[in-house]
Design an enzyme around this catalytic site. Structure first.
Site, mmCIF file in Angstrom:
data_model
loop_
_atom_site.group_PDB
_atom_site.id
_atom_site.type_symbol
_atom_site.label_atom_id
_atom_site.label_comp_id
_atom_site.label_asym_id
_atom_site.label_seq_id
_atom_site.Cartn_x
_atom_site.Cartn_y
_atom_site.Cartn_z
ATOM 1 N N SER A 63 -0.315 -0.833 -3.932
ATOM 2 C CA SER A 63 -1.520 -1.116 -3.145
ATOM 3 C C SER A 63 -2.184 -2.416 -3.573
ATOM 4 C CB SER A 63 -2.537 0.015 -3.295
ATOM 5 O OG SER A 63 -1.954 1.246 -2.959
HETATM 6 N N1 SAH Z 1 -0.074 4.144 -6.441
HETATM 7 C C1 SAH Z 1 1.179 3.493 -6.155
HETATM 8 C C2 SAH Z 1 1.358 3.368 -4.670
HETATM 9 C C3 SAH Z 1 2.744 3.699 -4.266
HETATM 10 S S1 SAH Z 1 3.021 3.864 -2.526
HETATM 11 C C4 SAH Z 1 1.275 2.169 -6.868
HETATM 12 O O1 SAH Z 1 0.252 1.727 -7.440
HETATM 13 O O2 SAH Z 1 2.331 1.567 -6.912
HETATM 14 C C5 SAH Z 1 2.915 5.616 -2.290
HETATM 15 C C6 SAH Z 1 3.856 6.463 -3.093
HETATM 16 O O3 SAH Z 1 3.675 7.827 -2.663
HETATM 17 C C7 SAH Z 1 5.339 6.161 -2.885
HETATM 18 O O4 SAH Z 1 5.927 5.930 -4.122
HETATM 19 C C8 SAH Z 1 5.881 7.427 -2.224
HETATM 20 O O5 SAH Z 1 7.200 7.748 -2.593
HETATM 21 C C9 SAH Z 1 4.905 8.467 -2.738
HETATM 22 N N2 SAH Z 1 4.863 9.711 -1.960
HETATM 23 C C10 SAH Z 1 4.886 9.883 -0.619
HETATM 24 N N3 SAH Z 1 4.814 11.190 -0.291
HETATM 25 C C11 SAH Z 1 4.724 11.863 -1.466
HETATM 26 C C12 SAH Z 1 4.622 13.249 -1.815
HETATM 27 N N4 SAH Z 1 4.580 14.219 -0.893
HETATM 28 N N5 SAH Z 1 4.557 13.576 -3.116
HETATM 29 C C13 SAH Z 1 4.608 12.623 -4.087
HETATM 30 N N6 SAH Z 1 4.701 11.305 -3.824
HETATM 31 C C14 SAH Z 1 4.765 10.932 -2.539
#
Ligand code: SAH
Length: 215
Positions: A63
């Site tokens: 993000s």
């Molecule tokens: N906070 C992260 C943002 C990653 S993007 C950062 O700072 O890099 C969102 C993430 O949520 C992705 O890695 C995706 O795989 C994960 N995600 C999506 N659905 C999910 C679920 N049901 N349970 C766990 N993770 C999930």
């Protein structure tokens, strides 16, 4: 090259966070301290402290700093909290939370991302983070209730298990909407009622799971 990017971080805090209304001193300090570039591939290091999301592989993104700061500020962390994060991704947001909470429980559905983040965070010296590879729309029942819950992927609705795992006076932030855009919703629990506040528009990758979107 062993570049710390400290000045770039100070500039990021001033130009993208303070100037856009982030005031929580602990959040500003954490974002000035934690290195964002180590969570992204080397070819993108030069862009690490600009205010936009960046790719982290597996069609996911880290993000933008302003959104990380805004969501973290909304959690009102004082340093004593048990914090649950859904969507570990690169681990950058996890690091910020670990700096500001007592313990962080983080859940990620894509195993290689989870293992990568685990290695990185351990090598950065964090010892107050627990990791789980799972569908995070179920939360993490073993350690409930949580004082703070953050969901870093967009959901069609607030997953019911997460509401149940929120402590009394606990705060949750989650992007809720359709796949093209969401509103950042802050939920505060008072007894068995949940106060909702809209913090504004945002765009996240999908929260995929039983209480989120279908894959
Ligand atoms: N906070 C992260 C943002 C990653 S993007 C950062 O700072 O890099 C969102 C993430 O949520 C992705 O890695 C995706 O795989 C994960 N995600 C999506 N659905 C999910 C679920 N049901 N349970 C766990 N993770 C999930």
């Amino acid at each position: 090259m062993n570049h710390d990017y400290r000045l770039a971080r100070e500039r990021m805090v001033r130009n993208h966070l303070i100037s856009r209304g982030i005031t929580d001193k602990r959040v500003l300090q954490a974002m000035g301290r934690i290195q964002r570039h180590v969570f992204i591939e080397e070819a993108l290091h030069g862009e690490a402290y600009n205010d936009h999301p960046l790719p982290i592989g597996h069609q996911q993104t880290i993000s933008q700093p302003y959104i990380v700061a805004m969501m973290t500020e909304a959690l009102e962390l004082k340093g004593t909290e048990k914090t649950l994060e859904i969507g570990t991704g690169s681990g950058y947001q996890t690091a910020i939370l670990a700096d500001l909470s007592r313990t962080v429980y983080t859940v990620e559905r894509i195993r290689p991302l989870l293992e990568n983040a685990r290695k990185l965070l351990e090598s950065q010296g964090f010892s107050n983070i627990l990791f789980k590879g799972n569908d995070g729309t179920f939360g993490w029942k073993d350690f409930e209730p949580y004082d703070a819950i953050i969901v870093t992927a967009g959901s069609p609705k607030i997953p019911e298990p997460l509401l149940k795992q929120l402590s009394e006076k606990g705060r949750m932030v989650i992007p809720v909407g359709n796949r093209a855009g969401q509103d950042l919703i802050k939920v505060t629990r008072v007894g068995n009622s949940f106060k909702e506040e809209n913090l504004g528009g945002c765009r996240f990758v999908d929260l995929i799971g039983t209480h989120g979107w279908d894959a």
